[in-house]
Design a protein around this motif. Structure first.
Motif, short mmCIF file in Angstrom:
data_model
loop_
_atom_site.label_atom_id
_atom_site.label_comp_id
_atom_site.label_asym_id
_atom_site.label_seq_id
_atom_site.Cartn_x
_atom_site.Cartn_y
_atom_site.Cartn_z
N LEU A 214 0.82 -1.21 0.00
CA LEU A 214 0.00 0.00 0.00
C LEU A 214 0.86 1.26 0.00
O LEU A 214 0.48 2.27 -0.61
CB LEU A 214 -0.95 -0.01 1.20
N ASP A 215 2.01 1.21 0.64
CA ASP A 215 2.92 2.35 0.61
C ASP A 215 3.47 2.57 -0.80
O ASP A 215 3.60 3.71 -1.24
CB ASP A 215 4.08 2.14 1.59
N ALA A 216 3.77 1.49 -1.49
CA ALA A 216 4.24 1.62 -2.88
C ALA A 216 3.16 2.27 -3.74
O ALA A 216 3.45 3.12 -4.58
CB ALA A 216 4.63 0.26 -3.43
N ARG A 217 1.91 1.88 -3.52
CA ARG A 217 0.80 2.49 -4.28
C ARG A 217 0.68 3.98 -3.96
O ARG A 217 0.50 4.80 -4.85
CB ARG A 217 -0.51 1.80 -3.96
N ARG A 218 0.82 4.33 -2.71
CA ARG A 218 0.70 5.74 -2.32
C ARG A 218 1.81 6.57 -2.94
O ARG A 218 1.57 7.66 -3.47
CB ARG A 218 0.75 5.86 -0.80
N ARG A 219 3.04 6.05 -2.92
CA ARG A 219 4.16 6.83 -3.42
C ARG A 219 4.25 6.85 -4.94
O ARG A 219 4.71 7.83 -5.52
CB ARG A 219 5.47 6.32 -2.82
N LEU A 220 3.82 5.78 -5.60
CA LEU A 220 3.89 5.73 -7.06
C LEU A 220 2.64 6.27 -7.74
O LEU A 220 2.67 6.61 -8.92
CB LEU A 220 4.14 4.29 -7.53
N GLY A 221 1.53 6.29 -7.03
CA GLY A 221 0.28 6.71 -7.64
C GLY A 221 -0.43 5.59 -8.38
O GLY A 221 -1.48 5.79 -8.98
N ARG A 222 0.14 4.42 -8.35
CA ARG A 222 -0.46 3.23 -8.98
C ARG A 222 -0.01 2.01 -8.18
O ARG A 222 0.90 2.10 -7.37
CB ARG A 222 -0.05 3.10 -10.43
N LEU A 223 -0.65 0.90 -8.43
CA LEU A 223 -0.29 -0.33 -7.71
C LEU A 223 0.52 -1.23 -8.64
O LEU A 223 -0.02 -1.78 -9.61
CB LEU A 223 -1.56 -1.04 -7.23
N PRO A 224 1.83 -1.37 -8.39
CA PRO A 224 2.65 -2.23 -9.23
C PRO A 224 2.21 -3.70 -9.13
O PRO A 224 1.58 -4.10 -8.15
CB PRO A 224 4.06 -2.07 -8.67
N VAL A 225 2.56 -4.46 -10.14
CA VAL A 225 2.17 -5.87 -10.18
C VAL A 225 2.75 -6.63 -8.99
O VAL A 225 2.06 -7.44 -8.36
CB VAL A 225 2.61 -6.51 -11.51
N SER A 226 4.00 -6.37 -8.65
CA SER A 226 4.62 -7.10 -7.54
C SER A 226 3.91 -6.79 -6.22
O SER A 226 3.71 -7.68 -5.39
CB SER A 226 6.10 -6.77 -7.44
N ALA A 227 3.48 -5.56 -6.04
CA ALA A 227 2.75 -5.21 -4.82
C ALA A 227 1.36 -5.84 -4.82
O ALA A 227 0.88 -6.30 -3.79
CB ALA A 227 2.63 -3.69 -4.69
N THR A 228 0.72 -5.89 -5.98
CA THR A 228 -0.60 -6.50 -6.09
C THR A 228 -0.53 -7.98 -5.73
O THR A 228 -1.35 -8.49 -4.96
CB THR A 228 -1.16 -6.35 -7.51
N VAL A 229 0.46 -8.67 -6.28
CA VAL A 229 0.63 -10.09 -5.99
C VAL A 229 0.98 -10.29 -4.51
O VAL A 229 0.45 -11.20 -3.86
CB VAL A 229 1.70 -10.71 -6.91
N GLY A 230 1.84 -9.44 -3.98
CA GLY A 230 2.22 -9.55 -2.57
C GLY A 230 1.03 -9.35 -1.65
O GLY A 230 0.83 -10.11 -0.70
N ILE A 231 0.20 -8.35 -1.93
CA ILE A 231 -0.97 -8.09 -1.09
C ILE A 231 -1.97 -9.24 -1.19
O ILE A 231 -2.49 -9.72 -0.18
CB ILE A 231 -1.61 -6.75 -1.47
N GLY A 232 -2.23 -9.68 -2.41
CA GLY A 232 -3.20 -10.77 -2.60
C GLY A 232 -2.74 -12.07 -1.97
O GLY A 232 -3.52 -12.75 -1.29
#
Length: 84
Positions: free
Chosen positions: A50-68
């Motif tokens: 979620l921090d990566a999404r906040r700082r990048l303005g989008r949700l990267p694939v690696s963060a999406t997979v990690g969260i899921g």
């Protein structure tokens, strides 16, 4: 501790750390599900994603997979803990 270090790095690196912690949470959740370590790894992975999404303005694939992945692991971990 790993989450603190990762939060100081670039947002892309934070997303990768989210995935790494989620992957580490998988065997940990199966082997030592009562220790609390899988929950700590899971929360750290979700926070980093979620921090990566906040700082990048989008949700990267690696963060999406990690969260899921970590959400599934946390649910399975809770089921294992309550079942035994």
């Amino acid at each position: 501790m790993a989450a603190r270090v990762a939060l100081r790095q670039k947002p892309g690196s934070t997303a990768v750390w989210s995935l790494v912690l989620a992957v580490l949470g998988l065997p940990t959740g199966i082997i030592v599900y009562r220790s609390g370590l899988p929950a700590a790894l899971g929360i750290a992975a979700i926070v980093l994603g979620l921090d990566a999404r906040r700082r990048l303005g989008r949700l990267p694939v690696s963060a999406t997979v990690g969260i899921g992945l970590e959400a599934v692991i946390l649910i399975a971990n809770a089921m294992l803990a309550f079942a035994s």
